[in-house]
Design an enzyme around this catalytic site. Sequence first.
Site, PDB file in Angstrom:
ATOM      1  N   LEU A 170       0.832  -1.206   0.000  1.00  0.00           N
ATOM      2  CA  LEU A 170       0.000   0.000   0.000  1.00  0.00           C
ATOM      3  C   LEU A 170       0.871   1.263   0.000  1.00  0.00           C
ATOM      4  CD1 LEU A 170      -2.773   1.485   0.404  1.00  0.00           C
ATOM      5  CD2 LEU A 170      -2.442   1.175   2.863  1.00  0.00           C
ATOM      6  N   SER A 178       0.633   7.765   5.615  1.00  0.00           N
ATOM      7  CA  SER A 178      -0.614   7.950   6.372  1.00  0.00           C
ATOM      8  C   SER A 178      -1.752   8.333   5.439  1.00  0.00           C
ATOM      9  CB  SER A 178      -0.431   9.063   7.414  1.00  0.00           C
ATOM     10  OG  SER A 178       0.617   8.743   8.285  1.00  0.00           O
ATOM     11  N   GLY A 230      -5.655  -6.030  10.692  1.00  0.00           N
ATOM     12  CA  GLY A 230      -4.200  -6.132  10.851  1.00  0.00           C
ATOM     13  C   GLY A 230      -3.728  -5.479  12.135  1.00  0.00           C
ATOM     14  N   GLY A 265      23.519  -1.372  33.116  1.00  0.00           N
ATOM     15  CA  GLY A 265      24.458  -1.415  31.973  1.00  0.00           C
ATOM     16  C   GLY A 265      24.270  -2.648  31.110  1.00  0.00           C
ATOM     17  N   GLU A 299       1.151   0.103   9.879  1.00  0.00           N
ATOM     18  CA  GLU A 299      -0.302  -0.166   9.872  1.00  0.00           C
ATOM     19  C   GLU A 299      -1.066   0.988  10.535  1.00  0.00           C
ATOM     20  OE1 GLU A 299      -1.705  -4.116  10.193  1.00  0.00           O
ATOM     21  OE2 GLU A 299       0.188  -4.977   9.503  1.00  0.00           O
TER      22      GLU A 299
END
Length: 380
Positions: free
Chosen positions: A125, A132, A242, A340, A363
């Site tokens: 896509l 977006s 999804g 650490g 997604e």
Amino acid sequence: MKFTLTEEHKLIQEAARNFAETELLPGIIERDDNQQFASDKVKVLGDLGFMGLMVDPKYGGAGMDTIAYVLAMEEISKIDASVSVTMSVNNSLVCWGLETYGNEEQKQKYLTPLAKGEKIGAFCLSEPEAGSDATSQKTTAEDKGDHYIINGTKNWITNGKSAGVYLVIAQTDAQKRHKGINAFIVESDSPGISLGPKENKLGIRSSETYSIMFADVKVPKENRIGEDGFGFKFAMKTLSGGRIGIAAKALGIASGAYELSVKYSKERKAFGAEIAKHQAIQFKLADMATQIEAARLMCFKAAWLKDQHQDYDQASSMAKLYSSEVAMATTVEAVQVHGGYGFVKDFHVERLMRDAKITQIYEGTSEIQKIVISRGVIKG
Ligand SMILES: Cc1cc2nc3c(=O)[nH]c(=O)nc-3n(C[C@H](O)[C@H](O)[C@H](O)COP(=O)(O)OP(=O)(O)OC[C@H]3O[C@@H](n4cnc5c(N)ncnc54)[C@H](O)[C@@H]3O)c2cc1C
């Protein structure tokens, strides 16, 4: 309302946990360092039924529900969030999209090998200028009567190199804007397809992320999914499901980091006591446990709504938004609990922290989830 898992759910959870601990943990640091895709592990995952977990057995799937998928995604993601993204794209974007909206021929030809894990799928896509804002598709699919000709570039494509099947979203009629967009099943060895270089990433480094270029790629008309102009709706509905997978993935990253932190805090001593005896550490563990529990319930709720065929768009966005933020916060604190040692690779939490970040981005970013959620809130 029941808060208990069925025996079948428990078996799936245990099988996924065993697979992750015995198959995925060995070599994980090297795979991450070398950005090496675990194709052999993904193959075994497919043989075990995890690549088509929710697909009807008549198409080669395991026939499980979305709750089972959430459980499996959590367990795999606790250890290996790179393998789990391959699993989530194949299951909830490609297989679900084909099973829900494909016709019988498409299911027989493409869904069955994907559900069995014989092939891997990719969902194409995003573009360099359409992330977006997915309506700004520049990739074109020109209608030539009995076939389409696809031209354009998709980027950030997970499974880009190993996939045998791409679901490609492209603009057929720009005048109609999002109603002129279509979704196509494209075989990845079609003439005219080429790949850019592999992306060198912050996290999920052993997953494959590629740009894919389409130059006059011929796709037969029978490979269009749904009616003419259905592609944008197809993409949005598929992404909505999804997001439950990505929410479960974020949950797994968080719970993996949490479990490592609990264990470490009982082993590491400072000022004459295990660090788990210091209240500052206890409170970090309490926050992690509480947030993870809330995220898990949100994942189950969204999955349950989907299984009941109720509207789950808002619930899946909420689950993804919250779980991904919990993944980020928990992994940062897990590094802190390890001191650490948390900053070096051998203790795994630094990798989980890097892997967590992507769950707030792909997604649909966290900002896009808030747009979806607020729309639902205002609509009432
Ligand atoms: C590792 C990886 C794997 C991916 N896998 C795939 C894949 O398999 N298939 C696929 O198609 N795509 C994939 N993607 C792409 C991913 O879905 C996009 O990166 C994501 O949707 C964001 O798009 P963008 O990167 O273009 O960011 P942009 O859309 O340019 O956004 C930049 C920033 O602006 C914000 N923003 C944008 N619009 C608004 C708005 N209206 N209101 C408020 N804030 C806004 C965003 O939230 C973000 O913070 C992947 C990306 C990565 C990094």
